[in-house]
Design a protein around this motif. Sequence first.
Motif, PDB file in Angstrom:
ATOM      1  N   GLY A   1      47.141  51.782  42.872  1.00 24.63           N
ATOM      2  CA  GLY A   1      46.484  50.762  42.058  1.00 24.63           C
ATOM      3  C   GLY A   1      47.181  50.636  40.713  1.00 24.63           C
ATOM      4  O   GLY A   1      47.789  51.597  40.223  1.00 24.63           O
ATOM      5  N   ALA A   2      47.119  49.444  40.108  1.00 21.65           N
ATOM      6  CA  ALA A   2      47.776  49.224  38.814  1.00 21.65           C
ATOM      7  C   ALA A   2      47.200  47.972  38.160  1.00 21.65           C
ATOM      8  O   ALA A   2      46.639  47.103  38.823  1.00 21.65           O
ATOM      9  N   THR A   3      47.357  47.888  36.849  1.00 23.97           N
ATOM     10  CA  THR A   3      46.901  46.726  36.098  1.00 23.97           C
ATOM     11  C   THR A   3      47.988  45.652  36.091  1.00 23.97           C
ATOM     12  O   THR A   3      49.147  45.913  36.461  1.00 23.97           O
ATOM     13  N   VAL A  37      41.077  43.285  43.622  1.00 25.09           N
ATOM     14  CA  VAL A  37      40.994  43.722  42.235  1.00 25.09           C
ATOM     15  C   VAL A  37      39.594  44.236  41.963  1.00 25.09           C
ATOM     16  O   VAL A  37      38.599  43.640  42.371  1.00 25.09           O
ATOM     17  N   GLU A  38      39.534  45.384  41.291  1.00 26.06           N
ATOM     18  CA  GLU A  38      38.267  45.993  40.901  1.00 26.06           C
ATOM     19  C   GLU A  38      38.399  46.512  39.478  1.00 26.06           C
ATOM     20  O   GLU A  38      39.274  47.344  39.197  1.00 26.06           O
ATOM     21  N   ASP A  39      37.550  46.006  38.594  1.00 28.59           N
ATOM     22  CA  ASP A  39      37.546  46.445  37.190  1.00 28.59           C
ATOM     23  C   ASP A  39      38.933  46.349  36.561  1.00 28.59           C
ATOM     24  O   ASP A  39      39.364  47.245  35.817  1.00 28.59           O
ATOM     25  N   GLY A  40      39.644  45.259  36.851  1.00 29.13           N
ATOM     26  CA  GLY A  40      40.944  45.028  36.239  1.00 29.13           C
ATOM     27  C   GLY A  40      42.102  45.761  36.878  1.00 29.13           C
ATOM     28  O   GLY A  40      43.246  45.627  36.441  1.00 29.13           O
TER      29      GLY A  40
END
Length: 258
Positions: free
Chosen positions: A28-30, A60-63
């Motif tokens: 996961g990553a922003t 996407v979850e919480d950014g």
Amino acid sequence: MSDNRAPRRIKSVGIAFDILKILRNEGGATVTEIAGAIDRTPGTTHTYLATMCDKGYVKVEDGEYQVGLFALPLGEYVRANSRLYQIGKPEVDKLARKTGEAAHLVVESHSREILLYEQFGADAVGEDLYTQIKGYPRRNLHCSAASKAIIAHLDESRRNEILDGYQLVSRTPNTITEEEVLREELEQVRSDGYASNDEEQITGVRAVAAPIIHEETIYGAISLSAPTSRMPQDQFMNTAPEQILDVANVIEVNIQTP
């Protein structure tokens, strides 16, 4: 006049796959992190991500962006339609059940090792490790018994294509890190019909493997791995190779059946 130009590539498609690899590798990553990794602006990166989210391959979850669930059935479809998987799965299950150890069905693609299927016997070790790494195409062709069994039996031009420029990274003190030594071992593998891994990939674990070949086509390889305490030298050199060659032969015979 012959045209030696390389086939055209669509850069945006390549970037989309690069994003999927980043999300897989990082868990996961922003947007900002992905943008930095692919050398694009956050705005452009967000457009890629939004499109991939719409298609179900990214979520996407919480950014934080992650690989989406649509990637799962795609991989399952590829595996289920593999002739080697269809024929080899029951034999891998039998081998794991009979020996109590870990049995693996492995293929090579784009100079990387892909774990097609595995089964763990009652006494097998390393299940947590294999679970963590099975989603990653691995650069273990020089230290995995299954991969050595495969590349040893490829035609010379394909083998050279893989080995030219290949980095022989040391995984343990026993890992082969010199190309000449590896090529000599591959020659021995072709002569013996099976390959071995004597604590070359994981300290304390040995493995033997045999290629699955039909009509000069290398489908993959089957391997058996166990702790050195349960695969002593005599078994490693004699009993285990006989077992794995027998199972490989059964798969090769069955794979001929329509």
